[in-house]
Enzyme design. Structure first.
Site, PDB file in Angstrom:
ATOM      1  N   ASP A  99      -2.080   3.876 -40.307  1.00  0.00           N
ATOM      2  CA  ASP A  99      -0.808   3.314 -39.822  1.00  0.00           C
ATOM      3  C   ASP A  99       0.308   4.022 -40.595  1.00  0.00           C
ATOM      4  OD1 ASP A  99       1.227   1.481 -38.877  1.00  0.00           O
ATOM      5  OD2 ASP A  99      -0.376   0.043 -38.523  1.00  0.00           O
TER       6      ASP A  99
ATOM      7  N   ASP B  94      -1.085  -6.369 -35.021  1.00  0.00           N
ATOM      8  CA  ASP B  94      -0.845  -4.942 -35.255  1.00  0.00           C
ATOM      9  C   ASP B  94      -1.935  -4.435 -36.180  1.00  0.00           C
ATOM     10  OD1 ASP B  94       0.200  -2.459 -35.181  1.00  0.00           O
ATOM     11  OD2 ASP B  94       2.069  -2.943 -36.207  1.00  0.00           O
ATOM     12  N   ALA B  95      -2.973  -3.896 -35.582  1.00  0.00           N
ATOM     13  CA  ALA B  95      -4.228  -3.627 -36.293  1.00  0.00           C
ATOM     14  C   ALA B  95      -4.670  -2.172 -36.173  1.00  0.00           C
ATOM     15  CB  ALA B  95      -5.321  -4.535 -35.751  1.00  0.00           C
ATOM     16  N   LYS B  96      -4.188  -1.463 -35.163  1.00  0.00           N
ATOM     17  CA  LYS B  96      -4.512  -0.042 -34.946  1.00  0.00           C
ATOM     18  C   LYS B  96      -6.030   0.213 -34.995  1.00  0.00           C
ATOM     19  CE  LYS B  96       0.050   1.225 -35.472  1.00  0.00           C
ATOM     20  NZ  LYS B  96       0.751   0.054 -35.997  1.00  0.00           N
ATOM     21  N   ARG B  97      -6.793  -0.639 -34.317  1.00  0.00           N
ATOM     22  CA  ARG B  97      -8.241  -0.512 -34.333  1.00  0.00           C
ATOM     23  C   ARG B  97      -8.740   0.501 -33.297  1.00  0.00           C
ATOM     24  NH1 ARG B  97      -7.088  -3.249 -38.493  1.00  0.00           N
ATOM     25  NH2 ARG B  97      -8.287  -5.104 -39.090  1.00  0.00           N
TER      26      ARG B  97
END
Lengths: 275, 275
Positions: A99, B94-97
């Protein structure tokens, strides 16, 4: 753990096996479900049965998060159990994080400090400032996705940019980042012929290799194209080992599967290091 | 929440603001640190003070994970608090997995089922089978990184593939995935001129826009190039709102900052919908 310590462990154990801990309550032996913390109890049994045959454990963070707070507690207990009882084991948080800078710093704090993992997997899409916060940690390792073992790897990773495939550009660009010596890379075993290309760009780096076994990759092929003078590979196996049996003998059967892989690796390590 | 319900909320509140909850114990008012769960108490106060001015909250998962089990408990309490008290709010993990299919399924389970978020941010590098498990959830939304607001966005996202920049290829390819109607995209405000290009490819999709305010993007510019007939934008602001004051008046000051943004948005929404 330093890279030299990891290499020493590989020589000592004659193994470069990483055991993936992808613990799904639907797949573990049913008798464990009566216990207070079935995920941890499963991991503990697998770890006790295989620790002398592997050099790394790779908890898959998704499988813990899926169980909420109980899952996070099982993760904490699992990593503590490894660090307390088998401190020579290299630990990998398979988390695929990444991120903007201040957020990546928080993920790094979570996995390197709070949980005390030796390494974490990260995704490259957001570039330099999304990865460098992880690289800033001394003797911690950041394992970046390069070429993955899944079908979707061909959607973007192998597209041509600047006259080369994207995963090669990712490898090359990352070498210029600050503390890039702390980088390792994920390269899937299902694409053994690509290892020659990878090694031209990152000859010295360790590669974490998923996809041997269940996903169809061959250990011999990967070693042929992917090894360097320090072995330079961590071969991951998850399901083939941890779900070898769904009965009370699951740990024993897991050991038998891990032993098969360690035996194959043993010959390779002996030959490489003349030990 | 359905997309139509989100659009209704935008009309009703005359706002398309998302408030980012990036809670750092070093940055919140010191008087909260004496409480049992300072992260949750901070979030609760911010939410109570701003819920009528925004349509979404975006907890940044890294900031919870950095505090281990306590952090995960604060996350659970925060999402439950929103869902119980303000069910019309759209929630973004909001984890951007993103990982191989069976692992992405576990992340989807974690955030869509266990925590009951309306949406999650994901990374595209691993392609189709890493994102489709998220898309399979009815009335849940998967917000994929396209063009991010950080400096590293230019490392890979803007490289040319197939005669176009990678982020455009990512947008185009994703449209062919199963249940792609459940996709939204992250497009950073710091690159307002790019919105014209993005809208040529995904005219109807919602875009989550970080980078207005602290990171230098302009709301007017983003709206000029990025809006569609349903607004189609969720503008995120985190630090400028939640850290407007470090004193006991932090919630009041956060409201004042949110109100400034909502006022600017109000005119835009009125004009668009003739309300």
């Amino acid at each position: 753990m330093t890279t030299d310590q990891l290499i020493s462990q590989i020589k000592l154990k004659k193994s470069f096996l990483a055991v993936g801990l992808d613990v799904d309550l639907d797949k573990i032996p049913p008798h464990l479900l009566q216990l207070e913390d079935p995920i941890f109890e499963f991991n503990k049994a697998i770890i006790d049965a295989t620790h002398d045959l592997c050099v790394a454990y790779k908890p898959n963070i998704a499988f813990f998060e899926a169980y909420g707070i109980k899952g996070w507690m099982a993760l904490q207990k699992t990593i503590n159990y490894i660090n307390d009882n088998y401190p020579d084991i290299f630990t990998i948080a398979d988390a695929k994080r990444g991120d903007i800078g201040n957020t990546s710093s928080m993920y790094a704090k979570a996995f390197f400090e709070d949980l005390n993992f030796d390494s974490i997997t990260v995704a490259p899409y957001m570039g330099k400032d999304s990865v460098e916060p992880f690289l800033a940690f001394e003797n911690k390792h950041t394992i970046m996705l390069a070429l993955t073992s899944n079908e979707g790897a061909f959607d973007f990773q192998t597209l041509e940019v600047n006259g080369k495939e994207l995963y090669k550009q990712v490898l090359e660009t990352s070498k210029s980042w600050k503390n890039s010596k702390n980088l390792m890379y994920v390269v899937g075993a299902t694409k053994a012929e690509y290892f020659t290309e990878v090694r031209k760009i990152v000859p010295d780096s360790f590669l974490l290799v998923p996809g041997v076994g269940a996903q169809g990759g061959s250990l011999a092929e990967v070693c042929k194209y992917g090894m360097n003078d320090n072995i330079g590979l961590l071969i991951n196996s998850s399901r083939a080992i941890i779900y070898a049996s769904k009965d009370t003998d699951f740990a024993e059967k897991a050991r038998a599967e891990a032993l098969k892989m360690q035996k194959e690796m043993s010959g390779i390590v002996r030959k490489m290091f003349q030990v």
